[in-house]
Design a protein around this motif. Structure first.
Motif, PDB file in Angstrom:
ATOM      1  N   HIS A 154      38.377   7.428  48.106  1.00  0.00           N
ATOM      2  CA  HIS A 154      37.754   8.055  46.810  1.00  0.00           C
ATOM      3  C   HIS A 154      38.739   9.100  46.053  1.00  0.00           C
ATOM      4  O   HIS A 154      39.051   9.977  46.451  1.00  0.00           O
ATOM      5  CB  HIS A 154      36.484   8.873  46.988  1.00  0.00           C
ATOM      6  CG  HIS A 154      36.226   9.511  45.535  1.00  0.00           C
ATOM      7  ND1 HIS A 154      35.869  10.988  45.578  1.00  0.00           N
ATOM      8  CD2 HIS A 154      35.482   8.784  44.679  1.00  0.00           C
ATOM      9  CE1 HIS A 154      35.443  11.022  44.314  1.00  0.00           C
ATOM     10  NE2 HIS A 154      35.149   9.834  43.704  1.00  0.00           N
ATOM     11  N   ASP A 180      34.655   7.148  39.902  1.00  0.00           N
ATOM     12  CA  ASP A 180      33.263   7.030  40.431  1.00  0.00           C
ATOM     13  C   ASP A 180      32.643   5.638  39.875  1.00  0.00           C
ATOM     14  O   ASP A 180      31.895   5.110  40.646  1.00  0.00           O
ATOM     15  CB  ASP A 180      32.623   8.402  39.577  1.00  0.00           C
ATOM     16  CG  ASP A 180      32.849   9.780  40.496  1.00  0.00           C
ATOM     17  OD1 ASP A 180      33.909   9.577  41.201  1.00  0.00           O
ATOM     18  OD2 ASP A 180      32.259  10.549  40.202  1.00  0.00           O
ATOM     19  N   ASP A 181      32.944   5.186  38.484  1.00  0.00           N
ATOM     20  CA  ASP A 181      32.077   4.332  38.168  1.00  0.00           C
ATOM     21  C   ASP A 181      32.638   3.001  38.751  1.00  0.00           C
ATOM     22  O   ASP A 181      31.663   2.291  39.324  1.00  0.00           O
ATOM     23  CB  ASP A 181      32.458   4.019  36.604  1.00  0.00           C
ATOM     24  CG  ASP A 181      31.879   5.185  35.653  1.00  0.00           C
ATOM     25  OD1 ASP A 181      30.931   5.749  36.243  1.00  0.00           O
ATOM     26  OD2 ASP A 181      32.221   5.131  34.516  1.00  0.00           O
ATOM     27  N   LYS A 202      33.296  19.552  43.744  1.00  0.00           N
ATOM     28  CA  LYS A 202      33.298  18.589  42.401  1.00  0.00           C
ATOM     29  C   LYS A 202      32.793  17.155  42.569  1.00  0.00           C
ATOM     30  O   LYS A 202      32.871  16.200  41.904  1.00  0.00           O
ATOM     31  CB  LYS A 202      34.752  18.217  41.851  1.00  0.00           C
ATOM     32  CG  LYS A 202      35.683  19.661  41.467  1.00  0.00           C
ATOM     33  CD  LYS A 202      36.913  19.378  40.760  1.00  0.00           C
ATOM     34  CE  LYS A 202      37.468  20.735  40.323  1.00  0.00           C
ATOM     35  NZ  LYS A 202      38.847  20.556  39.862  1.00  0.00           N
ATOM     36  N   MET A 203      31.969  17.019  43.690  1.00  0.00           N
ATOM     37  CA  MET A 203      31.565  15.736  44.182  1.00  0.00           C
ATOM     38  C   MET A 203      29.929  15.542  43.813  1.00  0.00           C
ATOM     39  O   MET A 203      29.133  14.701  44.155  1.00  0.00           O
ATOM     40  CB  MET A 203      31.775  15.524  45.674  1.00  0.00           C
ATOM     41  CG  MET A 203      33.166  15.425  45.923  1.00  0.00           C
ATOM     42  SD  MET A 203      34.041  13.910  45.250  1.00  0.00           S
ATOM     43  CE  MET A 203      33.131  12.751  46.677  1.00  0.00           C
ATOM     44  N   ASN A 204      29.327  16.469  43.022  1.00  0.00           N
ATOM     45  CA  ASN A 204      27.966  16.650  42.888  1.00  0.00           C
ATOM     46  C   ASN A 204      27.370  15.186  42.176  1.00  0.00           C
ATOM     47  O   ASN A 204      26.466  14.447  42.567  1.00  0.00           O
ATOM     48  CB  ASN A 204      27.567  17.576  41.933  1.00  0.00           C
ATOM     49  CG  ASN A 204      27.671  19.115  42.513  1.00  0.00           C
ATOM     50  OD1 ASN A 204      27.718  18.996  43.885  1.00  0.00           O
ATOM     51  ND2 ASN A 204      27.970  19.983  41.685  1.00  0.00           N
ATOM     52  N   ASN A 205      28.128  14.417  41.155  1.00  0.00           N
ATOM     53  CA  ASN A 205      27.801  13.328  40.696  1.00  0.00           C
ATOM     54  C   ASN A 205      27.641  12.200  41.502  1.00  0.00           C
ATOM     55  O   ASN A 205      26.577  11.485  41.399  1.00  0.00           O
ATOM     56  CB  ASN A 205      28.903  13.226  39.493  1.00  0.00           C
ATOM     57  CG  ASN A 205      28.491  11.694  38.685  1.00  0.00           C
ATOM     58  OD1 ASN A 205      27.403  12.015  38.281  1.00  0.00           O
ATOM     59  ND2 ASN A 205      29.423  10.999  38.473  1.00  0.00           N
ATOM     60  N   ILE A 206      28.653  11.958  42.255  1.00  0.00           N
ATOM     61  CA  ILE A 206      28.577  10.646  43.197  1.00  0.00           C
ATOM     62  C   ILE A 206      27.872  11.004  44.357  1.00  0.00           C
ATOM     63  O   ILE A 206      27.372  10.142  44.904  1.00  0.00           O
ATOM     64  CB  ILE A 206      30.072  10.396  43.723  1.00  0.00           C
ATOM     65  CG1 ILE A 206      30.122   9.182  44.136  1.00  0.00           C
ATOM     66  CG2 ILE A 206      30.728  11.186  44.660  1.00  0.00           C
ATOM     67  CD1 ILE A 206      31.416   8.422  44.193  1.00  0.00           C
ATOM     68  N   ARG A 207      27.470  12.493  44.675  1.00  0.00           N
ATOM     69  CA  ARG A 207      26.831  12.496  45.612  1.00  0.00           C
ATOM     70  C   ARG A 207      25.259  12.218  45.168  1.00  0.00           C
ATOM     71  O   ARG A 207      24.388  11.608  45.953  1.00  0.00           O
ATOM     72  CB  ARG A 207      26.716  14.127  46.185  1.00  0.00           C
ATOM     73  CG  ARG A 207      27.778  14.598  47.083  1.00  0.00           C
ATOM     74  CD  ARG A 207      27.586  16.034  47.683  1.00  0.00           C
ATOM     75  NE  ARG A 207      28.486  16.265  48.600  1.00  0.00           N
ATOM     76  CZ  ARG A 207      28.330  15.909  49.843  1.00  0.00           C
ATOM     77  NH1 ARG A 207      27.734  15.136  50.382  1.00  0.00           N
ATOM     78  NH2 ARG A 207      29.468  16.388  50.581  1.00  0.00           N
ATOM     79  N   SER A 208      24.882  12.599  44.134  1.00  0.00           N
ATOM     80  CA  SER A 208      23.694  12.365  43.512  1.00  0.00           C
ATOM     81  C   SER A 208      23.231  11.053  43.333  1.00  0.00           C
ATOM     82  O   SER A 208      22.202  10.422  43.705  1.00  0.00           O
ATOM     83  CB  SER A 208      23.175  13.277  42.475  1.00  0.00           C
ATOM     84  OG  SER A 208      24.123  12.836  41.318  1.00  0.00           O
ATOM     85  N   GLU A 209      24.261  10.252  42.784  1.00  0.00           N
ATOM     86  CA  GLU A 209      23.958   8.701  42.446  1.00  0.00           C
ATOM     87  C   GLU A 209      24.300   7.858  43.486  1.00  0.00           C
ATOM     88  O   GLU A 209      23.803   6.759  43.595  1.00  0.00           O
ATOM     89  CB  GLU A 209      24.862   8.439  41.208  1.00  0.00           C
ATOM     90  CG  GLU A 209      24.378   9.046  39.972  1.00  0.00           C
ATOM     91  CD  GLU A 209      25.445   8.554  38.750  1.00  0.00           C
ATOM     92  OE1 GLU A 209      25.428   7.562  38.831  1.00  0.00           O
ATOM     93  OE2 GLU A 209      25.661   9.405  38.003  1.00  0.00           O
TER      94      GLU A 209
END
Length: 497
Positions: free
Chosen positions: A428, A432-433, A461-468
Motif C-alpha cells: 500500500h 486507495d481507490d 493517515k489510514m482512517n479512510n482505508i481502514r473504514s472502507e
C-alpha cells in the motif's frame, strides 16, 4: 419479532439452516435430530465440515461461492448421506445469500428437503426406459445376427467342396472374423443393458461415444444414415460411465429418429475445457417447433408414434431421463432447434472430482478444523519493492508456504484466477481507490479471501482505508518496517481460523 420468526421456521416441514460468512451453523430446526440423531443445540456453532459428508461440503461450498456474488441469487444441489437409522437419505438443498446493508456477503440460508421418493421414481423411470430401449435394440441385433449367421452358414457349406488348402483356409478365416463380429455386437448390447454400478472413475469419452454409435449401427445401416464423430485426441472425464452412456445414447437415438432415411446426417462433437467436457449432437432432421422446445424435457411428452404424431414409436421418457442423469452428474443440457432444418443438443458435464473442488475442501478443512492439508498454502505477494518481497519470501518459505510474486496490481486478478492462492498480500503506497477496486474484484471471486496490506503510510493517515477496506475483504494492515513475526502470526490467524 425474532421469536415469532423462529417459531414460524420451527414449524416448517423442511429443514432450515442458517450459516454465517465463515460457514458455521447459527440456526437449524429442532427436527434435524429426527434425521441425523444430533440435536440442533449440539450442531449450532459448528462448521459444515464437521456436520456434513465431504462431497456435500464440496457442493455446498461451490453453491455458496455462486450465491455470494449477487443479491437474490439462488442455487440448488442434491446430496446423499446416511441417517441415524443407517438408511441412505437423499436431500435437496436450496440456498440463497444473506447480505448486509452495504451489500457485503454475510452468510447463507439453506432449505433442505428429503427427496427419497422422488429419487426412487427417477430410478424406476431410468430402469424402465432402459429396458424399453434394450427391447428396441434387440430387434435390430436379431436382424444383424441373422445376416452374420447367413455368412457363416454359406462359408461352412462352401468349405465342404473346397479342394485346395488355400481356399479352405480363406473360408475358415471368414467364419472366424464373422463370429468375432457377432461376439462384439453381443458384448456391446450386454454392456449397455447391465445395471449401473454408480462408480465414479476416469472415463474415455471418445470410446464411450464410439460404443454408442456401434450399438446403434444396425439401425443406421438399415436406414442408410451417417453418424460422424468429430473428436481430437483421447478425451476423458471423471464421471459415472454407465449413466452417461445411457444419457448420450437416448439423445443420439432421438436424433436418429428425427432424420430421414438415406439423407440423414448426425454430427457428434467432443470438446474439453479445463474440468468441463462438452458433447454436442447435431442432426439435419425435422427440428422442433419453437413453442415445443421447453416441453421436450417433460416426462411423456413426445412427437413420436403411440403418444405423438411421428413415425417412430416412443413414450416420451428418453430426453427427461437424459436431463435427470446429466443434472445428477453436475452437468447441464440445452437444446437449439430450427423446424425443418435440424436440432442440436449440448451436454456439459463437470469432472466429479474437480481439482478446484478438492482444493476448496482442503482449504475449508484447514480453516475450520486446524488440520493441515498436504497441499502448501499459496500466498500471492503484490509488491514492487524487491527487497521487501525477498524478506517476505524468506520468512514464509521455511513455514511451508508457496509464494507467488507479481509487481503490479493490474496483474493481480488474472494471477489470482489462474493460481487460486489462499491469501493475498498487497503493498500500500497511497493508491486507495485502485487497491479497493482490486480487493473488491478478488472478493467477488472468493468472498472468504483474506487480503493483507503492507503500508508505508503512517497509521494515523489510514482512517479512510481502514473504514472502507473491511467491506472489500481487507482483513489486516501491517506497517513498514515490516515485523516478520507479526506477519507470520497474522497469516496463520486466517489459515487456522
Amino acid at each position: 419479532m425474532k421469536k415469532d420468526i423462529q417459531m414460524t421456521v420451527n414449524k416448517q416441514e423442511n429443514i432450515v439452516w442458517m450459516l454465517d460468512k465463515d460457514l458455521k451453523l447459527r440456526f437449524v430446526n429442532p427436527e434435524i435430530k429426527d434425521i441425523t440423531g444430533i440435536s440442533n443445540s449440539e450442531m449450532t456453532g459448528k462448521s459444515i465440515v464437521e456436520l456434513l459428508p465431504e462431497d456435500t461440503v464440496c457442493r455446498a461450498s461451490e453453491a455458496i461461492k455462486k450465491i455470494s456474488k449477487s443479491i437474490g441469487a439462488v442455487e440448488t444441489f442434491e446430496a446423499g448421506f446416511t441417517g441415524k437409522d443407517g438408511q441412505y437419505i437423499w436431500v435437496e438443498f436450496v440456498l440463497t445469500g444473506i447480505f448486509d446493508e452495504k451489500g457485503c456477503f454475510n452468510g447463507a440460508f439453506l432449505v433442505s428437503k428429503i427427496i427419497n421418493e422422488k429419487k426412487e421414481v427417477e430410478e424406476r423411470m431410468i430402469r424402465a426406459q432402459k429396458l424399453e430401449t434394450v427391447g428396441q435394440l434387440a430387434a435390430g441385433v436379431a436382424h444383424e445376427f441373422n445376416n452374420l449367421f447367413s455368412i457363416i452358414n454359406l462359408a461352412a457349406e462352401s468349405a465342404k467342396f473346397q479342394k485346395t488348402p488355400g481356399s479352405y483356409t480363406k473360408l475358415i478365416r471368414t467364419i472366424f472374423e464373422t463370429t468375432k463380429q457377432g461376439i462384439g455386437i453381443s458384448r456391446r448390447l450386454e454392456e449397455f443393458a447391465k445395471p449401473p454400478t454408480g462408480e465414479i472413475a476416469e472415463v474415455d469419452i471418445t470410446a464411450l461415444i464410439k460404443n454408442c454409435i456401434m450399438i446403434l449401427s444396425p439401425e443406421t445401416k438399415k436406414r442408410n444414415i451417417n453418424i460422424e464423430l468429430k473428436a481430437g485426441k483421447k478425451i476423458t472425464a471423471c464421471t459415472d460411465r454407465d449413466m452417461l452412456l445411457q444419457a448420450v445414447f437416448n439423445i443420439v437415438q432421438n436424433a436418429l429418429h428425427a432424420t430421414e432415411n438415406n439423407i440423414g446426417n448426425i454430427k457428434i462433437g467432443i470438446e474439453k475445457k479445463r474440468q468441463e467436457t462438452i458433447i454436442t449432437v447435431k442432426d439435419n432432421g425435422r427440428g422442433i417447433k419453437e413453442e415445443n422446445i421447453k416441453k421436450i424435457f417433460n416426462p411423456f411428452y413426445t412427437t413420436k408414434g403411440a403418444l405423438g404424431d411421428g413415425k417412430e414409436r416412443g413414450v416420451g421418457l428418453g430426453l427427461p431421463i437424459s436431463y435427470s442423469i446429466i443434472k445428477n452428474l453436475k452437468g447441464e443440457i440445452s437444446v437449439r432447434s430450427v423446424e425443418e432444418k435440424g436440432t442440436e443438443v449440448i451436454i456439459k458435464i463437470m469432472d466429479l472430482d474437480r481439482i478446484d473442488a478438492r482444493e476448496d475442501k482442503e482449504i475449508i478443512k484447514e480453516r475450520f478444523t486446524g488440520k493441515k492439508s498436504k497441499k502448501k498454502t499459496a500466498v500471492l505477494i503484490v509488491d514492487s519493492d524487491e527487497k521487501e518481497v525477498k524478506l517476505i519470501e524468506n520468512t514464509l518459505v521455511p513455514e511451508k508456504f508457496e509464494i507467488l510474486k507479481i509487481n503490479s496490481l493490474k496483474k493481480a486478478v488474472k494471477v489470482f484466477t489462474d493460481k487460486k492462492p489462499e491469501i493475498v498480500i498487497i503493498e500500500h503506497t497511497g493508491r486507495d481507490d485502485e487497491i479497493l477496486r482490486t480487493a473488491d474484484s478478488l472478493r467477488k471471486i472468493n468472498p472468504f479471501l483474506p487480503v493483507i496490506l503492507i503500508s508505508c503510510i503512517p497509521e494515523r493517515k489510514m482512517n479512510n482505508i481502514r473504514s472502507e477496506g473491511t467491506s472489500f475483504g481487507i482483513r489486516d494492515i501491517l506497517f513498514r518496517p515490516l515485523d516478520t513475526a507479526l506477519l507470520i502470526k497474522t497469516i496463520k490467524k486466517y489459515i487456522l481460523f
